[in-house]
Design a protein around this motif. Structure first.
Motif, PDB file in Angstrom:
ATOM      1  N   ARG A  36       0.781   6.540   0.116  1.00 49.77           N
ATOM      2  CA  ARG A  36      -0.070   6.966   0.721  1.00 49.77           C
ATOM      3  C   ARG A  36      -1.395   7.040  -0.757  1.00 49.77           C
ATOM      4  NH1 ARG A  36       1.920  11.304   0.677  1.00 49.77           N
ATOM      5  NH2 ARG A  36       0.637  12.286   1.690  1.00 49.77           N
ATOM      6  N   PHE A  57       9.721  -3.301   3.605  1.00 53.56           N
ATOM      7  CA  PHE A  57       9.679  -3.241   5.601  1.00 53.56           C
ATOM      8  C   PHE A  57       8.905  -2.146   6.476  1.00 53.56           C
ATOM      9  CE2 PHE A  57      13.071  -0.482   7.602  1.00 53.56           C
ATOM     10  CZ  PHE A  57      13.168   0.092   6.692  1.00 53.56           C
ATOM     11  N   ARG A  62       0.662  -1.289  -0.117  1.00 58.24           N
ATOM     12  CA  ARG A  62       0.007  -0.243  -0.655  1.00 58.24           C
ATOM     13  C   ARG A  62       0.750   1.888  -0.031  1.00 58.24           C
ATOM     14  NH1 ARG A  62      -2.882   0.364   4.406  1.00 58.24           N
ATOM     15  NH2 ARG A  62      -1.643  -1.851   5.902  1.00 58.24           N
TER      16      ARG A  62
HETATM   17  C1  BTN Z   1       4.083   6.125  -0.502  1.00 57.77           C
HETATM   18  O1  BTN Z   1       5.186   6.168  -1.287  1.00 57.77           O
HETATM   19  O2  BTN Z   1       2.732   6.268  -1.417  1.00 57.77           O
HETATM   20  C2  BTN Z   1       4.689   5.123   0.362  1.00 57.77           C
HETATM   21  C3  BTN Z   1       4.950   4.369   0.548  1.00 57.77           C
HETATM   22  C4  BTN Z   1       4.750   2.480   1.493  1.00 57.77           C
HETATM   23  C5  BTN Z   1       5.538   1.444   1.098  1.00 57.77           C
HETATM   24  C6  BTN Z   1       5.701   0.429   1.778  1.00 57.77           C
HETATM   25  S1  BTN Z   1       5.975  -0.934   1.169  1.00 57.77           S
HETATM   26  C7  BTN Z   1       6.925  -2.007   2.774  1.00 57.77           C
HETATM   27  C8  BTN Z   1       4.966  -0.878   3.752  1.00 57.77           C
HETATM   28  N1  BTN Z   1       4.431  -2.213   3.054  1.00 57.77           N
HETATM   29  C9  BTN Z   1       2.848  -1.164   3.039  1.00 57.77           C
HETATM   30  O3  BTN Z   1       1.838  -1.741   2.075  1.00 57.77           O
HETATM   31  N2  BTN Z   1       3.450  -0.033   1.855  1.00 57.77           N
HETATM   32  C10 BTN Z   1       4.613   0.327   2.882  1.00 57.77           C
END
Ligand code: BTN
Length: 327
Positions: free
Chosen positions: A120, A135, A118
């Motif tokens: 933002r 992580f 996921r």
């Molecule tokens: C963004 O830039 O929108 C946030 C991205 C965050 C990705 C990381 S990967 C590990 C952790 N688990 C997830 O489902 N999301 C975060």
């Protein structure tokens, strides 16, 4: 069992260890050893095998698991407990489950790939198997909601410092907490909390860093928007080195936050900001869009936005788009 096989291969790195010797020391069959070797390969270890010679560990650069994260890690809290798996829906979701079950502050949750990673604002996050750091961290900070933006900004700064120290690459911080290089996204942070306005029960900080992907590893629609360290440097980076460096730096910054405050981190974020001085739009969801000039960062990690009428407001969250470069 896998750890014993790994230890034997590491003790003899670059030399062959016979299947027989491995079977003898571990007490499992040679077919069992073959299974362990296959699993180690899945975890990123490059292991050669030759009939009559056995197995030879050649490269550990791409490997990351509980054993590697803890090996030589000089922290007291962060990374002392590690959960690692080949595949999970999202390390943040797994982190929430673990935190609900009482996981300690500093617990690290890593996956080789995520099926529902996921981002933002409800976006998804592509987690190519084994090629990035995907992580999450469990934090139990004694703060209120208002200080949350500060912790995510601090995380972004620590990632930027980690990348600089381990690779020499200087990234830019796009408010609130994305890391960019040459106008493309290298890393993102998703902080999710459980608690009330004035007391956070726990905070899950999810971090994704694109490390060893090539352009073709990304979906075509993302190709001109994202970048990996390998695309910048032309070589693989060790996830272990990056993660351990991050954990050490983050622990120091986070545990000292009460004494040191946010000043140094905010100064760093300002010096390496991708947005300050620019005319921007901030999408806060539910149709709320703010427009103005990004003039400064405040000590709590909020963005100071100068609106067209000249007033300056503090913005705590949202998705920023540059609309025009005013310089
Ligand atoms: C963004 O830039 O929108 C946030 C991205 C965050 C990705 C990381 S990967 C590990 C952790 N688990 C997830 O489902 N999301 C975060």
């Amino acid at each position: 069992m896998m750890e014993i096989v790994l230890r034997l291969l590491k003790e003899n790195q670059n030399n062959f260890v016979s299947g027989e010797a491995l079977a003898k020391t571990t007490g499992i069959t040679r077919a069992g050893i073959w299974k362990q070797i296959s699993h180690l390969r899945e975890l990123g270890y490059t292991i050669e095998s030759f009939p009559h010679k056995g197995y030879r560990l050649i490269d550990t650069t791409l490997a990351l698991n509980n054993f590697e994260v803890k090996d030589g890690l000089n922290t007291t809290t962060f990374g002392q407990t590690v959960y690692h798996c080949l595949k999970v829906d999202s390390t943040n979701t797994w982190g929430r489950t673990l935190a609900n079950q009482g996981a300690a502050e500093g617990t690290v949750i890593i996956a080789e790939t995520q099926t529902k990673g996921r981002g933002r604002m409800g976006r998804s996050w592509i987690s190519t198997p084994g090629l990035g750091l995907w992580f999450s961290l469990v934090l139990r900070p004694k703060i209120g909601l208002a200080q949350l933006a500060g912790i995510t900004l601090l995380t972004a700064v620590v990632i930027a410092e980690t990348l600089k120290e381990t690779t020499g690459i200087q990234v830019q911080i796009k408010w609130p907490n994305d890391l960019f290089f040459a106008g493309r996204k290298l890393s993102g942070i998703l902080a999710e909390m459980n608690g009330e306005m004035d007391l956070i029960h726990y905070l899950i900080i999810g971090i994704g860093i694109n490390l060893n992907q090539l352009e073709q590893d990304f979906p075509p629609e993302l190709v001109d928007k994202v970048i990996s360290l390998k695309m910048i440097q032309g070589k693989d980076s060790s996830r272990k080195l990056l993660l351990q460096t991050f954990l050490k730096k983050f622990e120091t910054a986070y545990l000292n936050l009460a004494q040191t405050g946010m000043l140094t981190a905010v100064q760093y974020a300002k010096e390496h900001s991708a947005n300050l001085g620019k005319t921007v739009q901030i999408n806060q969801g539910m149709g709320r869009i703010l427009t103005g000039q990004a003039v400064d960062l405040d000590l709590d990690g909020s963005l100071l936005l100068k609106k067209p009428d000249g007033s300056v407001i503090k913005v705590y969250s949202g998705d920023l788009i540059e609309t025009e470069n005013v310089q």
